[in-house]
Design an enzyme around this catalytic site. Structure first.
Site, PDB file in Angstrom:
ATOM      1  N   SER A   1      54.102 -22.698  53.021  1.00  0.00           N
ATOM      2  CA  SER A   1      54.499 -21.380  53.505  1.00  0.00           C
ATOM      3  C   SER A   1      55.082 -20.493  52.418  1.00  0.00           C
ATOM      4  O   SER A   1      54.862 -19.273  52.414  1.00  0.00           O
ATOM      5  CB  SER A   1      55.522 -21.529  54.643  1.00  0.00           C
ATOM      6  OG  SER A   1      56.676 -22.232  54.195  1.00  0.00           O
TER       7      SER A   1
ATOM      8  N   GLY B   1      55.171 -24.874  45.958  1.00  0.00           N
ATOM      9  CA  GLY B   1      56.449 -25.082  46.611  1.00  0.00           C
ATOM     10  C   GLY B   1      56.911 -26.527  46.499  1.00  0.00           C
ATOM     11  O   GLY B   1      56.329 -27.336  45.777  1.00  0.00           O
TER      12      GLY B   1
ATOM     13  N   GLU C   1      47.716 -31.349  44.559  1.00  0.00           N
ATOM     14  CA  GLU C   1      48.780 -30.546  43.958  1.00  0.00           C
ATOM     15  C   GLU C   1      49.273 -31.180  42.661  1.00  0.00           C
ATOM     16  O   GLU C   1      49.504 -30.474  41.676  1.00  0.00           O
ATOM     17  CB  GLU C   1      49.941 -30.414  44.944  1.00  0.00           C
ATOM     18  CG  GLU C   1      49.656 -29.490  46.114  1.00  0.00           C
ATOM     19  CD  GLU C   1      50.779 -29.479  47.131  1.00  0.00           C
ATOM     20  OE1 GLU C   1      51.011 -28.412  47.729  1.00  0.00           O
ATOM     21  OE2 GLU C   1      51.409 -30.529  47.345  1.00  0.00           O
TER      22      GLU C   1
END
Length: 230
Positions: free
Chosen positions: A34, A88, A110
């Site tokens: 997010s 994030g 990631e």
């Protein structure tokens, strides 16, 4: 141990500050989650204004959002280096910069992108910051190895729980076709040692402890952005 999430405004501030580091001609790793989504949308606006970049997405979700924002994309096979990655974290240890990632079950890709980048910028809100890691560790496993990996994690002192899907029956399946075990180790005094131990378990594809990868952490606050360097 999970932390309460921060506000959208805190996330947006962190993401926009990190996006300012992107320069013309860069290859940029596009993380998942997010907070990173705010950065991808900001980069989309910059691209619409003439910024020339290529993005390397870390997940199906990141790729779809980048397509929506009309950011030119490339795969790892098509580039020789990544200048900057923005991603994030579920938790950041202020003591040593270690991270826990994988809340979106994209931590394998990631880690490849973030570790390959020349600079890795983490975007977070204050709820993600802690002195030491204590968040449960996502571990991506081959489906046939779930039982044996679970036993090995228990031997390491963890409590593995198969991650279940929220809107369908059955487990979460990663973009790589694997399962995720969320493993509670309590407070982790030596994240590097645990990371090494998890990596050596047969059947583990990747785990969510990121050690010595982050360069800067942009922490969005109520009235600005704090930048932590490691």
């Amino acid at each position: 141990m999970k932390t309460t999430g921060g506000t959208d405004e805190q996330k947006r501030r962190a993401a926009l500050a990190a996006a300012e580091a992107v320069e013309d001609g860069m290859v940029v790793g596009l993380g998942t989650g997010s907070t990173t989504a705010f950065a991808i949308r900001e980069l989309g606006e910059l691209v619409a204004g003439g910024l020339d970049i290529r993005g390397v997405p870390t997940s199906f979700a990141a790729r779809e959002l980048a397509h929506e924002e009309e950011i030119p994309l490339a795969s790892l096979d098509e580039i020789s280096s990544i200048d900057l990655a923005i991603d994030g974290a579920d938790q950041v240890a202020t003591s040593d910069g270690a991270l826990v990632k994988g809340g979106g079950a994209a931590h394998a890709r990631e880690k490849i992108v973030d570790a390959f980048a020349e600079r890795f910028l983490v975007v977070a809100d204050p709820s993600k910051m802690a002195e030491t890691l204590s968040h449960s560790i996502p571990v991506e496993v081959l489906p046939t190895a779930r039982t044996t990996v679970s036993a090995a994690i228990s031997d390491l002192g963890g409590d593995p729980v198969l991650r279940r899907a929220e809107r369908k029956d059955g487990p979460v399946v990663t973009d790589n076709g694997n399962l995720v075990l969320d493993c509670d180790f309590g407070e982790i005094s030596d994240s590097e040692s645990l990371a090494t131990s998890l990596s050596t378990v047969p059947g583990v594809v990747e785990h969510g402890i990121f050690v010595d990868v982050a360069d800067l952490v942009y922490v969005g606050t109520a009235d600005g952005v704090d930048v932590v360097e490691f």
